[in-house]
Design a protein around this motif. Sequence first.
Motif, short mmCIF file in Angstrom:
data_model
loop_
_atom_site.label_atom_id
_atom_site.label_comp_id
_atom_site.label_asym_id
_atom_site.label_seq_id
_atom_site.Cartn_x
_atom_site.Cartn_y
_atom_site.Cartn_z
N GLU A 146 0.80 -1.23 0.01
CA GLU A 146 0.02 -0.15 0.08
C GLU A 146 0.78 1.14 0.13
OE1 GLU A 146 -3.09 0.23 2.97
OE2 GLU A 146 -3.97 -1.82 2.21
N ARG A 185 -0.11 -3.99 -6.01
CA ARG A 185 0.98 -2.93 -5.60
C ARG A 185 0.46 -1.55 -6.22
NH1 ARG A 185 5.44 -6.93 -7.33
NH2 ARG A 185 5.56 -8.19 -5.49
N ARG A 187 -1.66 0.70 -5.09
CA ARG A 187 -1.65 1.78 -4.03
C ARG A 187 -0.41 2.10 -3.68
NH1 ARG A 187 -6.85 1.59 -1.71
NH2 ARG A 187 -8.10 -0.41 -1.73
N SER A 188 0.66 1.48 -3.84
CA SER A 188 2.08 1.96 -3.52
C SER A 188 2.26 2.73 -4.62
CB SER A 188 3.09 0.72 -3.54
OG SER A 188 4.28 1.17 -3.30
N LEU A 190 0.42 4.71 -6.55
CA LEU A 190 -0.27 6.08 -6.43
C LEU A 190 0.13 6.79 -5.30
CD1 LEU A 190 -3.95 4.54 -6.99
CD2 LEU A 190 -2.58 6.25 -8.42
N ALA A 191 0.70 6.06 -4.04
CA ALA A 191 1.15 6.93 -2.93
C ALA A 191 2.59 7.83 -3.42
CB ALA A 191 1.62 6.02 -1.68
N GLU A 265 -8.68 -6.63 -5.21
CA GLU A 265 -8.00 -5.62 -5.01
C GLU A 265 -7.94 -4.54 -6.20
OE1 GLU A 265 -5.16 -3.22 -3.11
OE2 GLU A 265 -6.77 -4.53 -2.51
N THR A 266 -7.98 -4.97 -7.50
CA THR A 266 -8.04 -4.10 -8.54
C THR A 266 -9.39 -3.22 -8.38
OG1 THR A 266 -6.50 -5.32 -9.79
CG2 THR A 266 -8.25 -3.50 -10.88
N VAL A 269 -9.23 -0.62 -5.54
CA VAL A 269 -8.49 0.62 -5.78
C VAL A 269 -9.18 1.44 -6.88
CG1 VAL A 269 -6.38 1.38 -6.78
CG2 VAL A 269 -6.20 -0.50 -5.35
N ASP A 272 -11.52 3.45 -4.65
CA ASP A 272 -10.93 4.45 -3.97
C ASP A 272 -10.30 5.63 -4.73
OD1 ASP A 272 -11.81 2.73 -2.02
OD2 ASP A 272 -9.77 1.85 -1.30
N TYR A 273 -10.00 5.37 -5.99
CA TYR A 273 -9.27 6.47 -6.63
C TYR A 273 -10.05 6.43 -8.15
CZ TYR A 273 -5.67 5.69 -3.32
OH TYR A 273 -4.81 5.52 -2.11
#
Length: 752
Positions: A146, A185, A187-188, A190-191, A265-266, A269, A272-273
């Motif tokens: 994340e 990964r 989220r990582s 995007l972070a 998970e996809t 994400v 959330d985004y």
Amino acid sequence: MPFWDAVTAAQEHALSGDKDRAIDALMAARRAAVESGGHLSEERTALLRALFRTIAPGHEDLPEDPPSMPPAVQRIVVSGIGRSGTTLIYQQLAKLLLLADRRVNFRYEPYLWNIRSPEAKGNPFDMSQLHHFGLMVHTGVPLFLEGGHPLHDPFADHLFDAPWDRNPQQAPDAHLTKVIRGSGRLRSYLARFPDLRIVACLRNPVDTINSSLGMFSFFGEEFHPDDRPRFRDELAARGADVTRLGQPDLSIEWYAQWWQAFTEETLAVAQDYPENVFAFCYEAFQETPEAMLEALMDFVGLRNLGMFMGLSKPAGPTIKATSLTQHDIRVLAPQINYYTDQVLVPRLGAQTALARTKKTVSRYLGGRFSFPLAGSDLGRKCPIQLRGMMLNGASSPFLSLAKRPAHPVALAEVIAQHHEGDPEDLCKPAETVDAIKGGKRFGAVITCHNNQSTVADAVLSCLNQTLPFDEIVVVDDRSTDNSRQILGELEARYSSVRVLALPSNLGPSAARDLGIRELTTDFWTQLDGDDLYWPSKNAQEAAALAGDESAVAFSDILLVRPGQSFVQSVSAYNGRTGPEAWAALMARTPQIPRDMTLSRKLYFEAGGYDMTRHLYEDWELKLRLAARSRTWIRARGTAGTVYNRLSPGLSGVEDGRHARALSQTFLSALAQANAPKDALLPAYDAMIGRFAERNIAVRSRHALETFIARGLDLARLAEHVSRRDTCAMDNADYSLALDKFVAENLREEVTA
């Protein structure tokens, strides 16, 4: 040339009287000169000033361009789970960026390959292309990530913040990366790069997994340490149920859970985004390709008709064969339903979504099957190496499986010949499974002895049942050919297959009995290692039983001989009670059912196989089953077993052995005495058939006739021929002992 084109345009606009457009063209010519050479020469400066004074008298020089902002760097990642259409989208986006005259850094599967190209084709994909930094990052970083990570962050910088590959002194205008090992990964990414645009490719599990199985393993064991252990551990840490991941490493359960976890998970994400993620549904693209590509262009902020070019050509290698069985489709049912409900219905509507799912699954029924390359043996070689070894004649268990000779019975041809209707309809998965099985579980026992060229197809015919078996136990009766290695590959690939490898050859009776004892199912059936099952065999016999553990279900037999095949009807046994079936079985006429389905409870109540017998052991067991069973039911269907009689089988056994086995089995069964005594001699004559003239058959008939005529106890005769010492005698001694036994009983009668 852009400079002179702009000058020409300025002159044309001036002649037409369009002063404003003429000045705009002169300014464009100045920009073109600066961009191409870095400065404006004195000659071109003088030319532009002269033209400007002509167009706008009283002005000495062109006005300055307003200060321009450097174009924003575009960062795009195309993400997917397996072969889900990512390469197609990657190549189409690459076209857009190149047509926009952008400086682009391309990264194709950087966790594995060091490929920096807008095209997948033309790259060698060999060991020299491996990206060692990417491999190190993939294996050293969690599959689900994340935030920041000291190893993953510089890798992300390499993907989305590196200098331009073609000129390290310049920064690129865009970064385009395609990954199928990074969907956990996102989220990582995007972070670290909040401006990142993610094109998340979604595709149904059946196509995704089948296509991947033909090319590579999800878990990457061809290239690096197997991802399975850490995948299971990370899922468990996330609170997921990982009980299904105790299956063999290559079984479909692993692929199903991998697809499910990363698809979930996809989608999370994307939710959330919403500004950063474009969910590219492959099935929606198939329905309305233009609309999907239009939406994609809006998402990345680039437009060009080139986006629609090249869509008719496959982006990567096509997989036309199916590596999935009916068993696999059943395993994937929860994932198929999840994808339909969560992805297709919101995008296509319920009716279209259900129709597309049904169409997708139907493509795998009766298709050209090939065993999966993914995760094959040879030290887990990558598919390219494996294919090379296949071409060079290498030997391995997997290659023995993949390159085995064709089965002597062409099942597809036999089905087309004998099935009335569309063969695809015959192979459709059974519906209302719970109603058919009645809460019971069904298993199959396959016996194998030196069946290396046929046993794989026997197993496949069980896996491809319209109602797949819950368990398949294959008993290898000490084969001396390559059967055991082939069976080991099958056991590694299919969670329902277990192989029981016997240390010595025990014969079919003992092998079948051990297989039945190995099963944990309620019902069972059996198959020889050189025969095949009709696709609906299990479904039709399970439906006939309706959960009745005191009944026996059976189907007609499709007999295949050299140059001909025909259905042998066993309908004469339909609806008979146990005693009625026993009487018919004693005469061995009409045709006896084979490979029946019955409960393990009934089998053990009847005493199971007589392990001392090596001829007519099935007939002997069926007589005892009939004595214990309530009813015999013929299933509805063309056939149950496709009986391979292309080789001699029992016809190679000496006649005396046939006569001994038949007559002894008949007399042993008299202990059950379910038939009227006046029917026994006609039944014996019908049973013994062409062996009636053999001495042992004559002596056995004489004993039977004497006991019936004198009213002697038939159970005593049955007990005598079944004694261990009697069974151990050769034919001559057996005949003498039988005559002696008859004489003793006659003397006892006279004495009495």
